[in-house]
Design a protein around this motif. Structure first.
Motif, short mmCIF file in Angstrom:
data_model
loop_
_atom_site.label_atom_id
_atom_site.label_comp_id
_atom_site.label_asym_id
_atom_site.label_seq_id
_atom_site.Cartn_x
_atom_site.Cartn_y
_atom_site.Cartn_z
N LEU A 125 0.85 -1.19 0.00
CA LEU A 125 0.00 0.00 0.00
C LEU A 125 0.88 1.23 0.00
CD1 LEU A 125 -0.06 1.53 3.02
CD2 LEU A 125 -1.39 -0.47 3.59
N THR A 126 0.26 2.34 -0.35
CA THR A 126 0.92 3.64 -0.30
C THR A 126 0.05 4.54 0.57
OG1 THR A 126 1.86 3.35 -2.50
CG2 THR A 126 1.72 5.60 -1.67
N VAL A 127 0.69 5.28 1.47
CA VAL A 127 -0.04 6.16 2.39
C VAL A 127 0.66 7.51 2.41
CG1 VAL A 127 1.23 5.29 4.41
CG2 VAL A 127 -0.99 6.38 4.73
N THR A 128 -0.11 8.57 2.50
CA THR A 128 0.46 9.91 2.62
C THR A 128 1.30 9.95 3.89
OG1 THR A 128 -1.51 10.80 1.54
CG2 THR A 128 -0.08 12.37 2.70
N ALA A 129 2.57 10.34 3.74
CA ALA A 129 3.51 10.28 4.86
C ALA A 129 3.05 11.12 6.05
CB ALA A 129 4.89 10.73 4.40
N SER A 130 2.34 12.19 5.81
CA SER A 130 1.89 13.06 6.91
C SER A 130 0.61 12.55 7.58
CB SER A 130 1.66 14.49 6.39
OG SER A 130 0.69 14.49 5.36
N ASN A 131 0.02 11.47 7.07
CA ASN A 131 -1.20 10.92 7.66
C ASN A 131 -0.83 9.96 8.79
OD1 ASN A 131 -3.63 9.70 8.29
ND2 ASN A 131 -4.31 9.55 6.18
N THR A 132 -0.52 10.54 9.93
CA THR A 132 -0.05 9.77 11.08
C THR A 132 -1.06 8.72 11.53
OG1 THR A 132 1.23 11.68 11.77
CG2 THR A 132 0.88 9.97 13.42
N ALA A 133 -2.34 9.06 11.54
CA ALA A 133 -3.35 8.11 11.99
C ALA A 133 -3.37 6.87 11.11
CB ALA A 133 -4.73 8.77 12.02
N ALA A 134 -3.34 7.06 9.80
CA ALA A 134 -3.36 5.91 8.89
C ALA A 134 -2.08 5.09 9.01
CB ALA A 134 -3.55 6.37 7.44
N ARG A 135 -0.94 5.75 9.05
CA ARG A 135 0.33 5.02 9.19
C ARG A 135 0.36 4.22 10.49
NH1 ARG A 135 3.36 9.34 9.49
NH2 ARG A 135 5.06 8.17 10.41
N THR A 136 -0.15 4.81 11.57
CA THR A 136 -0.19 4.11 12.86
C THR A 136 -1.09 2.89 12.78
OG1 THR A 136 0.25 6.17 14.05
CG2 THR A 136 -0.77 4.38 15.30
N LEU A 137 -2.24 3.03 12.14
CA LEU A 137 -3.16 1.91 11.99
C LEU A 137 -2.52 0.78 11.18
CD1 LEU A 137 -5.96 0.56 12.25
CD2 LEU A 137 -6.56 1.76 10.13
N TYR A 138 -1.93 1.13 10.05
CA TYR A 138 -1.31 0.10 9.21
C TYR A 138 -0.18 -0.61 9.97
CZ TYR A 138 -3.81 2.23 5.27
OH TYR A 138 -4.77 2.72 4.42
N THR A 139 0.61 0.15 10.70
CA THR A 139 1.70 -0.45 11.48
C THR A 139 1.14 -1.39 12.55
OG1 THR A 139 3.12 1.46 11.06
CG2 THR A 139 3.70 0.05 12.93
N LYS A 140 0.08 -0.96 13.22
CA LYS A 140 -0.56 -1.78 14.25
C LYS A 140 -1.03 -3.12 13.68
CE LYS A 140 -4.62 -1.74 17.27
NZ LYS A 140 -5.81 -0.99 17.66
N LEU A 141 -1.43 -3.10 12.39
CA LEU A 141 -1.95 -4.31 11.75
C LEU A 141 -0.86 -5.12 11.04
CD1 LEU A 141 -5.33 -2.88 10.47
CD2 LEU A 141 -4.93 -4.39 12.43
N GLY A 142 0.40 -4.73 11.24
CA GLY A 142 1.51 -5.55 10.76
C GLY A 142 2.22 -5.05 9.52
N PHE A 143 1.77 -3.96 8.93
CA PHE A 143 2.45 -3.41 7.76
C PHE A 143 3.76 -2.75 8.19
CE2 PHE A 143 -1.82 -3.85 6.19
CZ PHE A 143 -1.69 -4.07 4.83
#
Length: 171
Positions: A125-143
């Motif tokens: 996936l690709t996520v906007t680097a400044s979107n902390t909430a999305a990046r945190t969620l993806y990391t929490k789910l193993g990305f």
């Protein structure tokens, strides 16, 4: 409730898609203006939501059957890349955020990849680097982040960086 979208969901999806493109132009490669110019968008999504062996879109629905979130998975087609799928167009409407829909959508998408797309070993996936909430969620789910693209998206005179993430699936 999380379920695959069908052709009957095309109009609801189109409404939510316009909302996501207008509210978060930095998060999607398609623009609101370009989307509005496409002829017959409902028909396009009716076709896209027909059963496919290589892609699907899941929707999150409220108790009164309102579509409030979506995520799309598309498997790579070439033989050398078919071990990968891509997560696209992840979005939850603002009024439905912080209720678990995003997490449920991603978990359901990963589970569906594992059952319906045999041989897929990773989801990118690709996520906007400044979107902390999305990046945190993806990391929490193993990305995990594997790359960073500076100036990936341009909206007017403003550039946005993207992070590239991967979830390696057990096999």
């Amino acid at each position: 409730m999380i379920r695959p979208l069908t052709p009957a969901d095309a109009a609801s999806y189109w409404e939510l898609r316009l909302q996501m493109l207008q509210a978060h132009p930095e998060a999607f490669s398609d623009s609101y203006e370009e989307a509005l110019q496409r002829p017959n968008p409902i028909e396009i999504f009716e076709k896209r939501f027909a059963p496919s062996p290589t892609s699907f879109t899941l929707g999150a629905f409220t108790d009164n059957d309102q579509l409030v979130g979506v995520v799309t998975i598309v498997r790579e087609q070439s033989q050398k890349l078919a071990h990968k799928a891509n997560l696209y167009a992840m979005y939850v409407a603002p009024a439905a955020r912080a209720k678990g829909y995003a997490q449920d959508l991603i978990r359901a998408a990963v589970a569906k990849v594992q059952t319906d797309l045999p041989g897929v070993e990773q989801i990118n996936l690709t996520v906007t680097a400044s979107n902390t909430a999305a990046r945190t969620l993806y990391t929490k789910l193993g990305f995990q982040t594997y790359g960073h693209e500076a100036r990936a998206i341009r909206v007017g005179d403003t550039f946005y960086d993207d992070d590239h993430m991967v979830l390696k699936l057990p096999h």
